[in-house]
Write a protein that holds these residues in place. Structure first.
Motif: not given
Length: 205
Positions: A18-19, A86-88, A144-145, A158-160
Motif C-alpha cells: 500500500k506504499k 490523467d485520472m486527476t 502501489i496497491l 497521485n501517491t504513486l
C-alpha cells in the motif's frame, strides 16, 4: 500432470504494497484485446467475456495434452489518443482506449490460437476473433496497491506519481492496472487493484 502457476513464478508481479515500490516486469505472452470507450460499457464487458472464454478454452485444450495452467488475473493498459491519461483530470470515458490482457504460459502458440478461434467465435461471436497473442515487456515499473472501488483510485494514483517524481524517476508508456479481485464476488470497498506505471530507465539511479 504439472500445473503452471505464473502467479507463483512471478510473485513480485502479482502482489504489491500500500506504499509505492519498484518491480521488474519480465517479457511474457498474453491473450489480448483492444478497444475504446467506457469500462462500464457494453464493448468492454463483451471484450472481457471473450478474453476469459479464450483463456479457459486454452486451459482445457492444453489440459488434454497433459499440460495445465492457472488462469491469471485480468490486466489493463489505459490511454487516450494523444497518449496522456490523467485520472486527476480524466478525458470523457468514451475517449478512453484500452488493452485488456491475461498472461499465459510461453508454450501457448499462434498455432493453438488459430486452432481454437473458430470455436470461440461460435461462442462469443466476432469478439472471439479479436483476441490475439501479444508479447509485452513492462520492465522496471513503479506500483502501489489500491484497496477500494475503481472510481476512487485517483488518490492512490497521485501517491504513486508523486513518489516517482520525488524519487527522480520518469514515467513512460501507459497506465497499467492488475485486477486481483473479481468485482462480481467482492464488495467495492474490498477490491484489490495493483496500480502500475513503467519507468524510463534513463531516469533511474
Amino acid at each position: 500432470m504439472s500445473k503452471v502457476d505464473l502467479s507463483k513464478e512471478l510473485k513480485d508481479c502479482y502482489k504489491a504494497k500500500k506504499k509505492p515500490d519498484l518491480v521488474y516486469v519480465p517479457e511474457g505472452k498474453f491473450l489480448s484485446i483492444l478497444g475504446k470507450g467506457d469500462p462500464n460499457g457494453e464493448e468492454y464487458q463483451e471484450a472481457i467475456g471473450a478474453l476469459y472464454s479464450f483463456a479457459y478454452t486454452l486451459k482445457f485444450h492444453f489440459k488434454g495434452q497433459d499440460k495445465d495452467f492457472k488462469v491469471m488475473p485480468l490486466e489493463g493498459l489505459w490511454w487516450i489518443e494523444d497518449g496522456t491519461f490523467d485520472m486527476t483530470n480524466p478525458a470523457p470515458r468514451e475517449d478512453w482506449r484500452w488493452r485488456a490482457f491475461i498472461r499465459v504460459p510461453d508454450y501457448v502458440s499462434e498455432e493453438a490460437m488459430q486452432e481454437l478461434v473458430t470455436d470461440l467465435s461460435e461462442k462469443k461471436g466476432e469478439k472471439g476473433r479479436e483476441v490475439s497473442l501479444w508479447n509485452f515487456h513492462g520492465g522496471i515499473s513503479a506500483q502501489i496497491l489500491h484497496i477500494g472501488p475503481y472510481s476512487e483510485e485517483t488518490p492512490t494514483i497521485n501517491t504513486l506519481h508523486e513518489w516517482v517524481e520525488k524519487s527522480g524517476y520518469r514515467l513512460r508508456g501507459n497506465h497499467h492496472e492488475i485486477y486481483l479481485s473479481d468485482p462480481r464476488r467482492s464488495k467495492p470497498e474490498n477490491l484489490k487493484t495493483i496500480i502500475r506505471h513503467p519507468l524510463d530507465e534513463l531516469g533511474l539511479g
